[in-house]
Design an enzyme around this catalytic site. Sequence first.
Site, PDB file in Angstrom:
ATOM      1  N   GLY A   1      69.397  -0.604  -3.394  1.00  0.00           N
ATOM      2  CA  GLY A   1      68.350  -1.607  -3.250  1.00  0.00           C
ATOM      3  C   GLY A   1      67.180  -1.537  -4.193  1.00  0.00           C
ATOM      4  O   GLY A   1      66.326  -2.437  -4.190  1.00  0.00           O
TER       5      GLY A   1
ATOM      6  N   GLU B   1      73.075   4.769  -3.125  1.00  0.00           N
ATOM      7  CA  GLU B   1      74.030   3.711  -3.488  1.00  0.00           C
ATOM      8  C   GLU B   1      73.405   2.664  -4.409  1.00  0.00           C
ATOM      9  O   GLU B   1      73.432   1.467  -4.106  1.00  0.00           O
ATOM     10  CB  GLU B   1      74.533   3.004  -2.226  1.00  0.00           C
ATOM     11  CG  GLU B   1      75.214   3.896  -1.204  1.00  0.00           C
ATOM     12  CD  GLU B   1      75.517   3.169   0.111  1.00  0.00           C
ATOM     13  OE1 GLU B   1      75.135   1.981   0.258  1.00  0.00           O
ATOM     14  OE2 GLU B   1      76.121   3.795   0.982  1.00  0.00           O
TER      15      GLU B   1
ATOM     16  N   GLY C   1      73.066  -0.062  -7.197  1.00  0.00           N
ATOM     17  CA  GLY C   1      73.962  -0.943  -7.947  1.00  0.00           C
ATOM     18  C   GLY C   1      73.182  -1.545  -9.107  1.00  0.00           C
ATOM     19  O   GLY C   1      73.255  -1.090 -10.239  1.00  0.00           O
TER      20      GLY C   1
ATOM     21  N   CYS D   1      79.384 -29.818 -12.560  1.00  0.00           N
ATOM     22  CA  CYS D   1      78.898 -31.074 -11.999  1.00  0.00           C
ATOM     23  C   CYS D   1      78.083 -30.846 -10.735  1.00  0.00           C
ATOM     24  O   CYS D   1      78.487 -31.227  -9.630  1.00  0.00           O
ATOM     25  CB  CYS D   1      80.083 -31.974 -11.697  1.00  0.00           C
ATOM     26  SG  CYS D   1      81.085 -32.169 -13.162  1.00  0.00           S
TER      27      CYS D   1
HETATM   28  N1  LLP Z   1      74.719  -0.425  -0.513  1.00  0.00           N
HETATM   29  C1  LLP Z   1      75.000  -1.451   0.318  1.00  0.00           C
HETATM   30  C2  LLP Z   1      75.502  -1.158   1.669  1.00  0.00           C
HETATM   31  C3  LLP Z   1      74.776  -2.776  -0.105  1.00  0.00           C
HETATM   32  O1  LLP Z   1      75.012  -3.779   0.732  1.00  0.00           O
HETATM   33  C4  LLP Z   1      74.276  -3.017  -1.415  1.00  0.00           C
HETATM   34  C5  LLP Z   1      74.041  -4.374  -1.892  1.00  0.00           C
HETATM   35  C6  LLP Z   1      74.040  -1.908  -2.247  1.00  0.00           C
HETATM   36  C7  LLP Z   1      74.272  -0.632  -1.766  1.00  0.00           C
HETATM   37  C8  LLP Z   1      73.524  -2.045  -3.650  1.00  0.00           C
HETATM   38  O2  LLP Z   1      72.294  -2.667  -3.707  1.00  0.00           O
HETATM   39  P1  LLP Z   1      71.506  -2.728  -5.105  1.00  0.00           P
HETATM   40  O3  LLP Z   1      71.151  -1.308  -5.478  1.00  0.00           O
HETATM   41  O4  LLP Z   1      72.381  -3.356  -6.110  1.00  0.00           O
HETATM   42  O5  LLP Z   1      70.328  -3.554  -4.795  1.00  0.00           O
HETATM   43  N2  LLP Z   1      74.086 -10.642  -5.085  1.00  0.00           N
HETATM   44  C9  LLP Z   1      72.714 -10.267  -4.866  1.00  0.00           C
HETATM   45  C10 LLP Z   1      72.579  -8.835  -4.385  1.00  0.00           C
HETATM   46  C11 LLP Z   1      73.393  -8.537  -3.142  1.00  0.00           C
HETATM   47  C12 LLP Z   1      73.271  -7.108  -2.685  1.00  0.00           C
HETATM   48  C13 LLP Z   1      74.220  -6.802  -1.589  1.00  0.00           C
HETATM   49  N3  LLP Z   1      74.276  -5.436  -1.190  1.00  0.00           N
HETATM   50  C14 LLP Z   1      71.910 -10.500  -6.142  1.00  0.00           C
HETATM   51  O6  LLP Z   1      72.505 -10.939  -7.135  1.00  0.00           O
HETATM   52  O7  LLP Z   1      70.705 -10.297  -6.166  1.00  0.00           O
END
Ligand code: LLP
Length: 386
Positions: free
Chosen positions: A202, A241, A243, A311
């Site tokens: 997150g 975690e 991303g 579109c």
């Molecule tokens: N762990 C879990 C359980 C998650 O649900 C997520 C993201 C992450 C880790 C990784 O989160 P990060 O570090 O990437 O923020 N499509 C959206 C983001 C959706 C995130 C969903 N879960 C966007 O493009 O902003």
Amino acid sequence: MQERLSLFQHAFSVMPHLVCFAVKANSALAILDLLGRRGAGFDVVSGGELERVLAVDHRFAERVVFSGIGKTAPELDLALRSEILLFNVESEGELELLSERAAKLRKRARIALRVNPDVFAETHPYISTGLREHKFGIDIRRARAVYRKAGKSLEPAGVSVHIGSQIRGAEPFGAAAQRVAALIADLRKDGHVIRYMDAGGGLGIEYHADRPFDPEEKVREYAAALIPAAQSAGGVTLLLEPGRFLVAQAGALLARVLYVKKNGEKTFVITDAAMNDLIRPALYQAYHHIVPVARPRGKRRIVADVVGPVCESGDFFARDRELAPVRPGDLVAILDAGAYGMTLASNYNSRLRPAEVLVEGRRARLIRRRENIDDLLAPERLSHSL
Ligand code: LLP
């Protein structure tokens, strides 16, 4: 990506930890390989994501945590057979199913309950997950009772939490981790041997490329919020975690300008990329910085909407954006597309998804070829051939 992973690994080096890259942010095999070889583990949310990790190196299974609120029996079986590190269980129903499947396969599974800490984190409502009203996790107040229900084939080994994505401040992470640490103390009183604290992902980035952003400082603040809570729990390996933070800023979507047109007062720059390639602006009103690839001619600026050929009026990358003037044939780079770009891409309008190129220094390598029409049509059959 390598630098960002190292920042994390370094910031948490004072305690046992594992950085489990959230595969949903970017699931390219070459990138999983790159991060895995540098010691990353993986957070997966489907059998498909797990298959990707296993396809890169089946030995990575021991560094995999499996999250998600809707795991199916075949997905659980795959993860059980692969002997992954940890199942993040999100409901009592899942706990029962996992217990059943594990007994059937004669496996013992380490589990963490993903608890919902009821912590508010400022972000877009679609990607905020840590409040009681969200579909994620198990109410932290009920967690103790649920852990007691874990069957013999399950080993309660951790507690996990994830409060949302693109969270810019460190405080909510600290608040959630403190609640988790308190729960860990209670669970130990109940006789569980809790060895893992999974703090989720997150951590947000700065999409406005013209604003200051110091990733090292961000990770330091983040670690400073989490480590005291994790250490107060004592004797846990901290799982993380991330991303977006690891991959977003390493990627750009290259698009070619097809046309520049005026409708009334407005100027539209129409590119060959569209919302099917990068849906973030359409879905979250997300800002992505856009720059011409070639050096701009002069200092003049235009104000334009940068849009794709799909579109739908929602098919835009930027609205009323000040840009260096561009002409048909020019390439523009839509920045920070390395996370939730290709993984959210679709074939809408029967558009072929683009190639992916991994760049390191002066070297570039094709890691996914452009799709062709045969890829698109392969799974389909005409109805009269039934
Ligand atoms: N762990 C879990 C359980 C998650 O649900 C997520 C993201 C992450 C880790 C990784 O989160 P990060 O570090 O990437 O923020 N499509 C959206 C983001 C959706 C995130 C969903 N879960 C966007 O493009 O902003």
